[in-house]
Design a protein around this motif. Structure first.
Motif, PDB file in Angstrom:
ATOM      1  N   TYR A  10       1.004  -1.338  -0.012  1.00 26.15           N
ATOM      2  CA  TYR A  10      -0.162   0.035   0.155  1.00 26.15           C
ATOM      3  C   TYR A  10       0.960   1.404   0.019  1.00 26.15           C
ATOM      4  O   TYR A  10       0.805   2.140   0.896  1.00 26.15           O
ATOM      5  CB  TYR A  10      -1.047  -0.050   1.250  1.00 26.15           C
ATOM      6  N   PRO A  11       1.762   1.401  -1.237  1.00 24.47           N
ATOM      7  CA  PRO A  11       2.684   2.490  -0.902  1.00 24.47           C
ATOM      8  C   PRO A  11       1.692   3.969  -1.247  1.00 24.47           C
ATOM      9  O   PRO A  11       0.669   3.992  -1.992  1.00 24.47           O
ATOM     10  CB  PRO A  11       3.482   2.323  -2.308  1.00 24.47           C
ATOM     11  N   SER A  12       1.776   5.032  -0.383  1.00 25.16           N
ATOM     12  CA  SER A  12       1.266   6.092  -0.611  1.00 25.16           C
ATOM     13  C   SER A  12       2.155   7.229  -0.177  1.00 25.16           C
ATOM     14  O   SER A  12       3.106   7.382   0.880  1.00 25.16           O
ATOM     15  CB  SER A  12      -0.087   6.041   0.419  1.00 25.16           C
ATOM     16  N   GLY A  13       1.610   8.439  -0.620  1.00 31.19           N
ATOM     17  CA  GLY A  13       2.472   9.987  -0.174  1.00 31.19           C
ATOM     18  C   GLY A  13       3.500  10.214  -1.080  1.00 31.19           C
ATOM     19  O   GLY A  13       4.276   9.340  -1.306  1.00 31.19           O
ATOM     20  N   ARG A  14       3.765  11.492  -0.847  1.00 33.19           N
ATOM     21  CA  ARG A  14       5.068  11.797  -1.526  1.00 33.19           C
ATOM     22  C   ARG A  14       6.113  11.976  -0.558  1.00 33.19           C
ATOM     23  O   ARG A  14       7.348  11.658  -0.876  1.00 33.19           O
ATOM     24  CB  ARG A  14       4.675  13.336  -2.197  1.00 33.19           C
ATOM     25  N   TYR A  15       5.928  12.580   0.648  1.00 31.54           N
ATOM     26  CA  TYR A  15       7.019  12.885   1.399  1.00 31.54           C
ATOM     27  C   TYR A  15       6.987  11.864   2.881  1.00 31.54           C
ATOM     28  O   TYR A  15       5.935  11.324   3.160  1.00 31.54           O
ATOM     29  CB  TYR A  15       6.953  14.304   2.096  1.00 31.54           C
ATOM     30  N   ARG A  16       8.017  11.825   3.306  1.00 32.57           N
ATOM     31  CA  ARG A  16       8.296  11.196   4.520  1.00 32.57           C
ATOM     32  C   ARG A  16       6.913  11.513   5.731  1.00 32.57           C
ATOM     33  O   ARG A  16       6.428  10.826   6.280  1.00 32.57           O
ATOM     34  CB  ARG A  16       9.545  11.073   5.246  1.00 32.57           C
ATOM     35  N   ARG A  17       6.694  12.823   5.669  1.00 32.73           N
ATOM     36  CA  ARG A  17       5.805  13.231   6.558  1.00 32.73           C
ATOM     37  C   ARG A  17       4.298  12.950   6.189  1.00 32.73           C
ATOM     38  O   ARG A  17       3.353  12.849   7.104  1.00 32.73           O
ATOM     39  CB  ARG A  17       5.913  14.986   6.806  1.00 32.73           C
ATOM     40  N   ASP A  18       4.166  12.513   4.825  1.00 33.24           N
ATOM     41  CA  ASP A  18       2.882  12.189   4.514  1.00 33.24           C
ATOM     42  C   ASP A  18       2.559  10.748   4.955  1.00 33.24           C
ATOM     43  O   ASP A  18       1.481  10.222   5.144  1.00 33.24           O
ATOM     44  CB  ASP A  18       2.780  12.263   3.016  1.00 33.24           C
ATOM     45  N   SER A  19       3.606   9.716   5.050  1.00 31.16           N
ATOM     46  CA  SER A  19       3.327   8.265   5.164  1.00 31.16           C
ATOM     47  C   SER A  19       4.632   7.663   5.434  1.00 31.16           C
ATOM     48  O   SER A  19       5.699   8.056   4.910  1.00 31.16           O
ATOM     49  CB  SER A  19       2.657   7.992   3.642  1.00 31.16           C
ATOM     50  N   PRO A  20       4.604   6.494   6.100  1.00 31.61           N
ATOM     51  CA  PRO A  20       5.805   5.798   6.303  1.00 31.61           C
ATOM     52  C   PRO A  20       5.965   5.102   5.177  1.00 31.61           C
ATOM     53  O   PRO A  20       7.410   4.586   5.058  1.00 31.61           O
ATOM     54  CB  PRO A  20       5.517   4.886   7.564  1.00 31.61           C
ATOM     55  N   VAL A  21       5.263   5.029   4.111  1.00 29.57           N
ATOM     56  CA  VAL A  21       5.727   4.385   2.777  1.00 29.57           C
ATOM     57  C   VAL A  21       5.456   5.285   1.770  1.00 29.57           C
ATOM     58  O   VAL A  21       4.858   4.992   0.604  1.00 29.57           O
ATOM     59  CB  VAL A  21       4.773   3.068   2.973  1.00 29.57           C
ATOM     60  N   SER A  22       6.169   6.388   1.797  1.00 29.96           N
ATOM     61  CA  SER A  22       6.347   7.361   0.883  1.00 29.96           C
ATOM     62  C   SER A  22       7.023   7.220  -0.342  1.00 29.96           C
ATOM     63  O   SER A  22       7.943   6.322  -0.312  1.00 29.96           O
ATOM     64  CB  SER A  22       6.237   8.834   1.536  1.00 29.96           C
ATOM     65  N   GLY A  23       6.874   7.826  -1.361  1.00 31.95           N
ATOM     66  CA  GLY A  23       7.712   7.861  -2.506  1.00 31.95           C
ATOM     67  C   GLY A  23       9.011   8.300  -2.032  1.00 31.95           C
ATOM     68  O   GLY A  23       9.927   7.815  -2.465  1.00 31.95           O
ATOM     69  N   GLN A  24       9.204   9.312  -1.303  1.00 29.31           N
ATOM     70  CA  GLN A  24      10.505   9.874  -0.876  1.00 29.31           C
ATOM     71  C   GLN A  24      11.140   8.669  -0.013  1.00 29.31           C
ATOM     72  O   GLN A  24      12.426   8.731  -0.407  1.00 29.31           O
ATOM     73  CB  GLN A  24      10.179  11.053   0.092  1.00 29.31           C
ATOM     74  N   ARG A  25      10.514   8.148   0.648  1.00 31.63           N
ATOM     75  CA  ARG A  25      11.340   6.894   1.452  1.00 31.63           C
ATOM     76  C   ARG A  25      11.470   5.860   0.559  1.00 31.63           C
ATOM     77  O   ARG A  25      12.592   5.511   0.909  1.00 31.63           O
ATOM     78  CB  ARG A  25      10.336   6.377   2.724  1.00 31.63           C
ATOM     79  N   PHE A  26      10.814   5.392  -0.252  1.00 26.30           N
ATOM     80  CA  PHE A  26      11.043   4.396  -1.181  1.00 26.30           C
ATOM     81  C   PHE A  26      12.274   4.881  -2.139  1.00 26.30           C
ATOM     82  O   PHE A  26      13.300   3.854  -2.211  1.00 26.30           O
ATOM     83  CB  PHE A  26       9.928   4.333  -2.146  1.00 26.30           C
ATOM     84  N   ARG A  27      12.131   6.197  -2.671  1.00 27.99           N
ATOM     85  CA  ARG A  27      13.585   6.750  -3.502  1.00 27.99           C
ATOM     86  C   ARG A  27      14.621   6.575  -2.627  1.00 27.99           C
ATOM     87  O   ARG A  27      15.933   6.059  -3.059  1.00 27.99           O
ATOM     88  CB  ARG A  27      13.194   7.911  -4.068  1.00 27.99           C
ATOM     89  N   ASP A  28      14.708   7.187  -1.425  1.00 32.04           N
ATOM     90  CA  ASP A  28      15.933   7.345  -0.589  1.00 32.04           C
ATOM     91  C   ASP A  28      16.339   6.271   0.169  1.00 32.04           C
ATOM     92  O   ASP A  28      17.622   5.957   0.221  1.00 32.04           O
ATOM     93  CB  ASP A  28      16.018   8.640   0.459  1.00 32.04           C
ATOM     94  N   ASP A  29      15.516   5.379   0.498  1.00 28.67           N
ATOM     95  CA  ASP A  29      15.868   4.086   1.263  1.00 28.67           C
ATOM     96  C   ASP A  29      16.156   2.835   0.403  1.00 28.67           C
ATOM     97  O   ASP A  29      16.681   1.885   0.932  1.00 28.67           O
ATOM     98  CB  ASP A  29      14.968   3.881   2.380  1.00 28.67           C
ATOM     99  N   PHE A  30      15.523   2.670  -0.695  1.00 33.24           N
ATOM    100  CA  PHE A  30      15.443   1.556  -1.479  1.00 33.24           C
ATOM    101  C   PHE A  30      15.923   1.916  -2.858  1.00 33.24           C
ATOM    102  O   PHE A  30      16.858   0.991  -3.135  1.00 33.24           O
ATOM    103  CB  PHE A  30      13.966   0.934  -1.580  1.00 33.24           C
ATOM    104  N   LEU A  31      15.261   2.581  -3.664  1.00 30.55           N
ATOM    105  CA  LEU A  31      15.899   2.762  -5.156  1.00 30.55           C
ATOM    106  C   LEU A  31      17.045   3.440  -5.393  1.00 30.55           C
ATOM    107  O   LEU A  31      17.935   2.719  -6.089  1.00 30.55           O
ATOM    108  CB  LEU A  31      14.531   3.620  -5.677  1.00 30.55           C
ATOM    109  N   ARG A  32      17.511   4.413  -4.803  1.00 30.34           N
ATOM    110  CA  ARG A  32      18.887   5.341  -4.829  1.00 30.34           C
ATOM    111  C   ARG A  32      20.027   4.217  -4.487  1.00 30.34           C
ATOM    112  O   ARG A  32      20.909   4.127  -5.038  1.00 30.34           O
ATOM    113  CB  ARG A  32      18.792   6.415  -4.103  1.00 30.34           C
ATOM    114  N   PRO A  33      19.643   3.657  -3.248  1.00 29.30           N
ATOM    115  CA  PRO A  33      20.884   2.719  -2.746  1.00 29.30           C
ATOM    116  C   PRO A  33      21.014   1.460  -3.691  1.00 29.30           C
ATOM    117  O   PRO A  33      22.144   1.239  -3.955  1.00 29.30           O
ATOM    118  CB  PRO A  33      20.466   2.289  -1.263  1.00 29.30           C
ATOM    119  N   ALA A  34      19.970   1.132  -4.281  1.00 23.78           N
ATOM    120  CA  ALA A  34      20.188   0.016  -5.393  1.00 23.78           C
ATOM    121  C   ALA A  34      20.814   0.587  -6.668  1.00 23.78           C
ATOM    122  O   ALA A  34      21.616  -0.351  -6.991  1.00 23.78           O
ATOM    123  CB  ALA A  34      18.716  -0.648  -5.546  1.00 23.78           C
TER     124      ALA A  34
END
Length: 108
Positions: free
Chosen positions: A13-37
């Protein structure tokens, strides 16, 4: 090639743009998963199948944000990042991701 299955590795259930919007936000996915990969691997495959839905803010921040924040240029993503949509219902999201990447302003 590194494979990231959003539903299995991040959230169904990914949702939200920023970390402040959701713990499963696009920003978190980008910074913690996608960019490091992308930093650790020459090629990365992202599997969309399995998640319930993707909001445009999540997709734009996660994928377009790679270009906007200066992580990679859109042409580099085109040869290193592979978006997989095995089921036809996810094809729309794949098209949107490609649009967000191409529309993102690259840093000068």
């Amino acid at each position: 090639m590194k494979v990231i299955n959003i539903a299995k590795d991040f959230s169904r259930y990914p949702s939200g743009r920023y970390r402040r919007d959701s713990p499963v936000s696009g920003q978190r996915f980008r910074d913690d998963f996608l960019r490091p990969a992308l930093e650790a691997n020459k090629e990365v495959q992202v599997v969309l199948d399995g998640s319930k839905s993707f909001g445009s803010s999540f997709l734009e921040e996660a994928f377009g944000g790679l270009v906007r924040t200066g992580s990679l240029r859109s042409k580099d993503l085109g040869i290193r990042l592979f978006i997989v949509a095995e089921s036809p219902i996810y094809e729309t999201y794949k098209v949107k991701i490609e649009k967000y990447i191409n529309a993102a302003e690259e840093p000068n």
